[in-house]
Design a protein around this motif. Structure first.
Motif, PDB file in Angstrom:
ATOM      1  N   LEU A 194       0.821  -1.215   0.000  1.00  0.00           N
ATOM      2  CA  LEU A 194       0.000   0.000   0.000  1.00  0.00           C
ATOM      3  C   LEU A 194       0.854   1.264   0.000  1.00  0.00           C
ATOM      4  CD1 LEU A 194      -2.733  -1.071   2.575  1.00  0.00           C
ATOM      5  CD2 LEU A 194      -3.000  -0.845   0.114  1.00  0.00           C
ATOM      6  N   ALA A 195       1.920   1.268   0.810  1.00  0.00           N
ATOM      7  CA  ALA A 195       2.749   2.465   0.919  1.00  0.00           C
ATOM      8  C   ALA A 195       3.588   2.717  -0.318  1.00  0.00           C
ATOM      9  CB  ALA A 195       3.667   2.359   2.143  1.00  0.00           C
ATOM     10  N   ALA A 196       3.650   1.726  -1.225  1.00  0.00           N
ATOM     11  CA  ALA A 196       4.468   1.884  -2.423  1.00  0.00           C
ATOM     12  C   ALA A 196       3.690   2.469  -3.593  1.00  0.00           C
ATOM     13  CB  ALA A 196       5.058   0.536  -2.828  1.00  0.00           C
ATOM     14  N   VAL A 197       2.383   2.475  -3.515  1.00  0.00           N
ATOM     15  CA  VAL A 197       1.570   2.981  -4.623  1.00  0.00           C
ATOM     16  C   VAL A 197       1.629   4.498  -4.635  1.00  0.00           C
ATOM     17  CG1 VAL A 197      -0.725   3.048  -5.651  1.00  0.00           C
ATOM     18  CG2 VAL A 197       0.061   0.976  -4.478  1.00  0.00           C
ATOM     19  N   GLU A 198       1.967   5.056  -5.780  1.00  0.00           N
ATOM     20  CA  GLU A 198       2.061   6.499  -5.942  1.00  0.00           C
ATOM     21  C   GLU A 198       0.986   6.979  -6.911  1.00  0.00           C
ATOM     22  OE1 GLU A 198       6.386   6.171  -7.009  1.00  0.00           O
ATOM     23  OE2 GLU A 198       6.525   7.868  -5.609  1.00  0.00           O
ATOM     24  N   GLN A 199       0.878   8.296  -6.999  1.00  0.00           N
ATOM     25  CA  GLN A 199      -0.141   8.868  -7.880  1.00  0.00           C
ATOM     26  C   GLN A 199       0.043   8.404  -9.313  1.00  0.00           C
ATOM     27  OE1 GLN A 199      -0.222  13.141  -9.220  1.00  0.00           O
ATOM     28  NE2 GLN A 199      -1.983  13.227  -7.825  1.00  0.00           N
ATOM     29  N   ARG A 200       1.293   8.243  -9.753  1.00  0.00           N
ATOM     30  CA  ARG A 200       1.544   7.827 -11.140  1.00  0.00           C
ATOM     31  C   ARG A 200       0.962   6.443 -11.422  1.00  0.00           C
ATOM     32  NH1 ARG A 200       6.121   4.524 -11.564  1.00  0.00           N
ATOM     33  NH2 ARG A 200       7.303   4.321  -9.628  1.00  0.00           N
ATOM     34  N   HIS A 201       0.944   5.574 -10.403  1.00  0.00           N
ATOM     35  CA  HIS A 201       0.360   4.249 -10.595  1.00  0.00           C
ATOM     36  C   HIS A 201      -1.156   4.356 -10.782  1.00  0.00           C
ATOM     37  CE1 HIS A 201       4.077   3.127  -8.158  1.00  0.00           C
ATOM     38  NE2 HIS A 201       4.264   2.568  -9.337  1.00  0.00           N
ATOM     39  N   VAL A 202      -1.770   5.262 -10.040  1.00  0.00           N
ATOM     40  CA  VAL A 202      -3.216   5.461 -10.165  1.00  0.00           C
ATOM     41  C   VAL A 202      -3.542   6.052 -11.535  1.00  0.00           C
ATOM     42  CG1 VAL A 202      -5.245   6.597  -9.191  1.00  0.00           C
ATOM     43  CG2 VAL A 202      -3.428   5.781  -7.676  1.00  0.00           C
ATOM     44  N   ILE A 203      -2.701   6.985 -11.982  1.00  0.00           N
ATOM     45  CA  ILE A 203      -2.918   7.587 -13.300  1.00  0.00           C
ATOM     46  C   ILE A 203      -2.764   6.538 -14.394  1.00  0.00           C
ATOM     47  CG2 ILE A 203      -2.002   9.259 -14.955  1.00  0.00           C
ATOM     48  CD1 ILE A 203      -1.375  11.086 -12.581  1.00  0.00           C
ATOM     49  N   GLU A 204      -1.805   5.628 -14.235  1.00  0.00           N
ATOM     50  CA  GLU A 204      -1.640   4.539 -15.208  1.00  0.00           C
ATOM     51  C   GLU A 204      -2.886   3.656 -15.232  1.00  0.00           C
ATOM     52  OE1 GLU A 204       1.878   2.494 -14.084  1.00  0.00           O
ATOM     53  OE2 GLU A 204       3.236   4.127 -14.649  1.00  0.00           O
ATOM     54  N   LEU A 205      -3.433   3.361 -14.049  1.00  0.00           N
ATOM     55  CA  LEU A 205      -4.676   2.593 -13.978  1.00  0.00           C
ATOM     56  C   LEU A 205      -5.799   3.319 -14.697  1.00  0.00           C
ATOM     57  CD1 LEU A 205      -6.697   0.487 -12.768  1.00  0.00           C
ATOM     58  CD2 LEU A 205      -6.728   1.889 -10.701  1.00  0.00           C
ATOM     59  N   GLN A 206      -5.910   4.616 -14.445  1.00  0.00           N
ATOM     60  CA  GLN A 206      -6.951   5.418 -15.072  1.00  0.00           C
ATOM     61  C   GLN A 206      -6.782   5.467 -16.586  1.00  0.00           C
ATOM     62  OE1 GLN A 206      -6.706   9.751 -14.782  1.00  0.00           O
ATOM     63  NE2 GLN A 206      -8.768   9.778 -13.903  1.00  0.00           N
ATOM     64  N   GLN A 207      -5.562   5.693 -17.040  1.00  0.00           N
ATOM     65  CA  GLN A 207      -5.315   5.806 -18.479  1.00  0.00           C
ATOM     66  C   GLN A 207      -5.560   4.483 -19.202  1.00  0.00           C
ATOM     67  OE1 GLN A 207      -1.314   7.377 -18.589  1.00  0.00           O
ATOM     68  NE2 GLN A 207      -2.022   9.493 -18.475  1.00  0.00           N
ATOM     69  N   GLY A 208      -5.355   3.374 -18.501  1.00  0.00           N
ATOM     70  CA  GLY A 208      -5.645   2.083 -19.097  1.00  0.00           C
ATOM     71  C   GLY A 208      -7.117   1.876 -19.379  1.00  0.00           C
ATOM     72  N   LEU A 209      -7.957   2.709 -18.744  1.00  0.00           N
ATOM     73  CA  LEU A 209      -9.403   2.630 -18.936  1.00  0.00           C
ATOM     74  C   LEU A 209      -9.932   3.876 -19.645  1.00  0.00           C
ATOM     75  CD1 LEU A 209     -10.338   1.256 -15.397  1.00  0.00           C
ATOM     76  CD2 LEU A 209     -10.550   0.011 -17.545  1.00  0.00           C
TER      77      LEU A 209
END
Length: 370
Positions: free
Chosen positions: A122-137
């Motif tokens: 959990l502590a390793a997830v950064e905003q860029r990972h969330v943006i990658e998830l979002q962009q994948g959709l």
């Protein structure tokens, strides 16, 4: 260790409680192209900020790279996003969400959240990972927004459960995709065509009387599909002309039935042993939403309403109410909205209704005086 490193130690550490990021330089004095997050103001105090900075400075003095805290957390392990998802489904979704909402979050987690950052701590997830998830959709903006919103909620719960660092929600400030409004309202002519098609569908066997009755009840009450399909006879008071929904989306509410809806319900058969107004063969013993959707696709095609969803019958109910002069608070009460903001999305229809009324009034006056 350069003088700039010493300056960081003596001067910047004291200000870390109000600085989100700090900058590091290499041994030649050149600025590194990276910013390392120390902590968020208001979440960590000055003492904790100094402690974290001291650890990073110690790595610099040892000639090592200043690991950002998320990377350090990844190296040390800890609860993963998958661990949080399992707890979320067990302790939150299963307890607080209705079955339909549970199914939705399970799909979002299984299909979109777990395949991406699921194995990360959990502590390793950064905003860029969330943006990658979002962009994948990106081709599914509504789904993308729902996935990010769900992950954000999971992180807020994780903070309370002590699984994630406070103030480290990686979904914060991730901008939502714009969503096209899917509201569609039937015109008078479309309502007329739909009524005729429903009559013919029963007569020629194109749809079961049960399915047609459910569609008509949706039209006459503005109820949600789930509210109609989960309706029990114990929820129906035909003498009072009311449906008493104990498990509606926004909480218990009463739906007032017009005389036509009362007549429709009175004519329905009541199979012995079934509590359901619309019994069926699904695992709950009631008519399934998928079965009704299938009938609707056939009916709407015959009526020339290719882009109309069943849920648009609810929007059309609100639209007709506005056209008849009802106020937004009254419409919100009829639809079972928990707050006026939900009903406020129909405000533009109210303005259209006012304009049409003004035109009719002016036209009437003009015919007399001009």
């Amino acid at each position: 260790m350069t003088a700039r490193h010493e300056t960081l130690s003596n001067r910047t550490v004291a200000a870390l409680a109000v600085e989100r990021d700090t900058v590091f330089w290499d041994r030649t004095g050149e600025k590194l192209p990276r910013r390392v997050t120390i902590g968020r103001h208001g979440v960590i105090n000055a003492e904790e900020a100094r402690r974290r900075a001291a650890l990073i400075i110690a790595r610099i003095r040892a000639g090592e790279e200043p690991l950002p805290l998320p990377l350090a957390a990844m190296a040390n392990g800890g609860p993963t996003v998958a661990d949080l998802a399992a707890r979320y489904l067990e302790e939150h979704a299963a307890v607080r969400l209705k079955p339909g909402s549970q199914t939705l979050v399970e799909i979002l987690i299984r299909c979109h959240i777990l395949p991406a950052p699921g194995r990360m701590p959990l502590a390793a997830v950064e905003q860029r990972h969330v943006i990658e998830l979002q962009q994948g959709l990106s081709a599914q903006p509504v789904t993308a927004n729902k996935a990010v919103k769900l992950l954000s909620h999971m992180y807020r719960l994780a903070e309370g459960w002590g699984l994630a660092p406070e103030g480290r929600n990686p979904c914060r400030s991730v901008e939502k995709y714009p969503e096209r409004s899917r509201e569609r309202f039937l015109t008078d002519a479309e309502f007329t065509r739909l009524g005729r098609v429903l009559d013919r569908a029963v007569a020629d066997g194109g749809a079961s009387p049960k399915a047609v009755a459910a569609i008509r009840l949706l039209m006459l009450t503005g109820c949600r599909k789930s509210e109609i399909l989960t309706l029990r006879w114990s929820d129906v008071d035909l003498d009072a002309g009311e449906l008493r929904l104990v498990d509606a989306k926004a909480g218990p509410r009463t739906v007032h039935l017009p005389p036509m809806a009362v007549e429709l319900l009175e004519a329905l058969p009541r199979p012995e042993g079934s509590p359901w107004v619309f019994p069926g063969n699904d695992r709950h013993g009631r008519y399934s939403g998928g079965g009704l959707d299938h009938v609707w696709q056939t009916v709407r095609a015959r009526a020339g309403l290719e882009n109309v969803r069943l849920h648009d019958l609810r929007h059309s109910f609100a639209s007709r109410a506005l056209a008849l002069g009802e106020t937004l608070p009254v419409i919100g009460k009829l639809l079972g909205h928990s707050d006026i903001e939900t009903t406020a999305r129909y405000a533009h229809l109210a303005q259209e209704s006012i304009h049409e009324t003004a035109e009719r009034i002016a036209g009437s006056i003009a015919s007399d005086v001009l």
